[in-house]
Design an enzyme around this catalytic site. Sequence first.
Site, mmCIF file in Angstrom:
data_model
loop_
_atom_site.group_PDB
_atom_site.id
_atom_site.type_symbol
_atom_site.label_atom_id
_atom_site.label_comp_id
_atom_site.label_asym_id
_atom_site.label_seq_id
_atom_site.Cartn_x
_atom_site.Cartn_y
_atom_site.Cartn_z
ATOM 1 N N LYS A 258 -48.031 -2.279 10.405
ATOM 2 C CA LYS A 258 -47.954 -3.494 9.582
ATOM 3 C C LYS A 258 -48.748 -3.278 8.301
ATOM 4 C CE LYS A 258 -49.491 -8.352 9.398
ATOM 5 N NZ LYS A 258 -50.007 -9.530 10.136
ATOM 6 N N ASP A 263 -52.511 -11.133 2.908
ATOM 7 C CA ASP A 263 -51.851 -12.197 3.654
ATOM 8 C C ASP A 263 -52.482 -13.540 3.309
ATOM 9 O OD1 ASP A 263 -50.486 -13.793 5.393
ATOM 10 O OD2 ASP A 263 -51.399 -12.973 7.226
ATOM 11 N N LYS A 270 -53.052 -20.174 4.340
ATOM 12 C CA LYS A 270 -54.257 -20.103 5.174
ATOM 13 C C LYS A 270 -55.395 -20.894 4.537
ATOM 14 C CE LYS A 270 -53.727 -15.435 7.118
ATOM 15 N NZ LYS A 270 -53.630 -15.801 8.531
ATOM 16 N N ASP A 281 -55.032 -6.735 6.113
ATOM 17 C CA ASP A 281 -53.816 -6.946 6.893
ATOM 18 C C ASP A 281 -52.816 -5.788 6.778
ATOM 19 O OD1 ASP A 281 -52.735 -8.663 8.782
ATOM 20 O OD2 ASP A 281 -51.574 -9.824 7.324
ATOM 21 N N ARG A 344 -44.828 -10.045 12.175
ATOM 22 C CA ARG A 344 -43.747 -9.764 13.118
ATOM 23 C C ARG A 344 -42.407 -9.624 12.399
ATOM 24 N NH1 ARG A 344 -45.199 -15.051 16.514
ATOM 25 N NH2 ARG A 344 -47.241 -14.381 15.780
HETATM 26 N N1 BES Z 1 -52.722 -11.410 9.603
HETATM 27 C C1 BES Z 1 -52.731 -12.517 10.483
HETATM 28 C C2 BES Z 1 -53.497 -12.243 11.774
HETATM 29 C C3 BES Z 1 -54.965 -11.976 11.641
HETATM 30 C C4 BES Z 1 -55.876 -12.993 11.836
HETATM 31 C C5 BES Z 1 -55.424 -10.705 11.381
HETATM 32 C C6 BES Z 1 -57.232 -12.750 11.741
HETATM 33 C C7 BES Z 1 -56.775 -10.455 11.270
HETATM 34 C C8 BES Z 1 -57.673 -11.476 11.468
HETATM 35 C C9 BES Z 1 -51.298 -12.913 10.857
HETATM 36 O O1 BES Z 1 -50.341 -12.667 9.889
HETATM 37 C C10 BES Z 1 -51.297 -14.375 11.092
HETATM 38 O O2 BES Z 1 -51.528 -15.093 10.165
HETATM 39 N N2 BES Z 1 -51.025 -14.775 12.333
HETATM 40 C C11 BES Z 1 -50.990 -16.151 12.677
HETATM 41 C C12 BES Z 1 -49.769 -16.350 13.545
HETATM 42 C C13 BES Z 1 -49.485 -17.794 13.839
HETATM 43 C C14 BES Z 1 -49.031 -18.519 12.586
HETATM 44 C C15 BES Z 1 -48.415 -17.871 14.926
HETATM 45 C C16 BES Z 1 -52.261 -16.456 13.451
HETATM 46 O O3 BES Z 1 -52.692 -15.632 14.254
HETATM 47 O O4 BES Z 1 -52.837 -17.507 13.211
HETATM 48 ZN ZN ZN Z 2 -50.741 -11.105 8.609
HETATM 49 MN MN MN Z 3 -50.196 -14.240 8.487
#
Ligand code: BES
Ligand code: ZN
Ligand code: MN
Length: 496
Positions: A258, A263, A270, A281, A344
């Site tokens: 990835k 992000d 966020k 990320d 994903r």
């Molecule tokens: N890049 C993030 C996941 C992440 C979170 C990596 C903290 C490193 C530290 C990912 O793209 C994300 O935002 N995931 C969401 C998914 C959710 C919306 C289903 C998450 O984990 O909140």
């Molecule tokens: Zn991400």
């Molecule tokens: Mn994300």
Amino acid sequence: MTTISLDSAEPASLDAGAIVIGVVPDGRSGDGALRLHGAEGLDGALNGGLATALTTLGATGKEGEVTKLPTMGALPAGVVVAVGLGEDPDAEALRRAAGAGVRALAGTAKVGLALPASSAEEVEAVALGGLLGAYSFGTYRTGERKEPVAELVVLTAAGDAGRASLERARTLAESVTLVRDLVNTPPSDLTPEDLSGVAERVASDNGLDIEILDEKELVEAGFGGITGVGQGSANPPRLVRLAYSHPEASKTLALVGKGITFDSGGLSLKPADSMDWMKSDMGGAAAVLGALAAIARLRPKVNVIGYLALAENMPSGTAQRPSDVLRVYGGKTVEVLNTDAEGRLVMADALVRSGEDDPDLLVDVATLTGAQLVALGTRTTGVMANDDEVREKVVAAAGRAGEPSWGMPLPPELRKGLDSAVADIANISGERWGGMLTAGVFLKEFVPDGVRWAHLDIAGPAFNKGEPYGYTPKGGTGAATRTLVQIAEDLAAGVL
Ligand code: BES
Ligand code: ZN
Ligand code: MN
């Protein structure tokens, strides 16, 4: 990078700014005393009082403890750093001790490592830990700063057996250093195009084949996941394919990383305190790139293909909207209900594409979910797979590489939560619990039929927001790089 060499000199005669030694609790006396381990020859130094002096300073030999002592002219080295190894130190304890010792000596030009290093495995561990502990990211600092240790010397009697170990440690450390640098680089200076440019340089330096698809080619070929995530950014997406081949290889490993260079969450933006570390990320893609560089130099008898799925996830007038439907490579449709579940989407494209390489094993690495941190904390990678044996062997490979990981399930009942009212699948689930597993269940839908697959969620391990420890610095850690190299070697050796 810091230079490193072997020397058969006695620690007592080494001409260096400082020497790092190991100490362990002295079980025999049972009174909190410690003894030297590896540099026993120094017992006579400081008028025979080195162990006593360390005890006086509070040292006990427990793992991770670092005690600095001036030698006041008693040794050519001005400083002794005693690092606790704990009871029965294994290779990882040696790596961590070397790292912690060297980290405590930033600003010293030359450091001798007088830790236990009589076998080839020990030499590699001490050298690798030392090199990784010497890491520092100075690209953006101006003015005065402590220079990282320039020269390391591993004191060992291992002779020629040690030379190959030293070379392997150097190779692994160079790759991990590259990955850390890429993760630490600000996202304004590491766009998808910039990262694909780094991949081109790594490929030409190491004799890897490389193909890069730009944003137009991605649209034409039907990579809807990478295109959808990247379309909100002024910095367009890329898909990089790197290939290493060995003439005697009978198996092929495909790696998918990835590579979200930043992000923001996209329109599903966020909050600020979740966003400030999202330059990390792309840690999965960086680990795949670093692993391929090391594999090209170590030359295991296996073919390895690496995919870097690169995009920047930004909100804008051209960004994808929650409720948009995109078409992943190969044709499956995904309803994007939350643009922050973007990893994903880019991974789905690359997983499907990897099927064209007909791999014997497919391993993907991604900073995929915050739920990984909730489940396993900041240091332990979550490992999921479509095959129990593959999962267990990947966890074992990570352990041998010195990277903590833990096997996790892919409960089939989680698939239902991803049902979409309009498309083949939605990118988020109505189910609140088990977010790391749900993401794994989503990815599984895009794994080519009949391919053995493992998924590594490194959301926590890729980036250290806390204090440095062992050989791990603050910021980018290089997580999963060494595990991927180990997996390639295990597949080559027929153990995976
Ligand atoms: N890049 C993030 C996941 C992440 C979170 C990596 C903290 C490193 C530290 C990912 O793209 C994300 O935002 N995931 C969401 C998914 C959710 C919306 C289903 C998450 O984990 O909140
Ligand atoms: Zn991400
Ligand atoms: Mn994300």
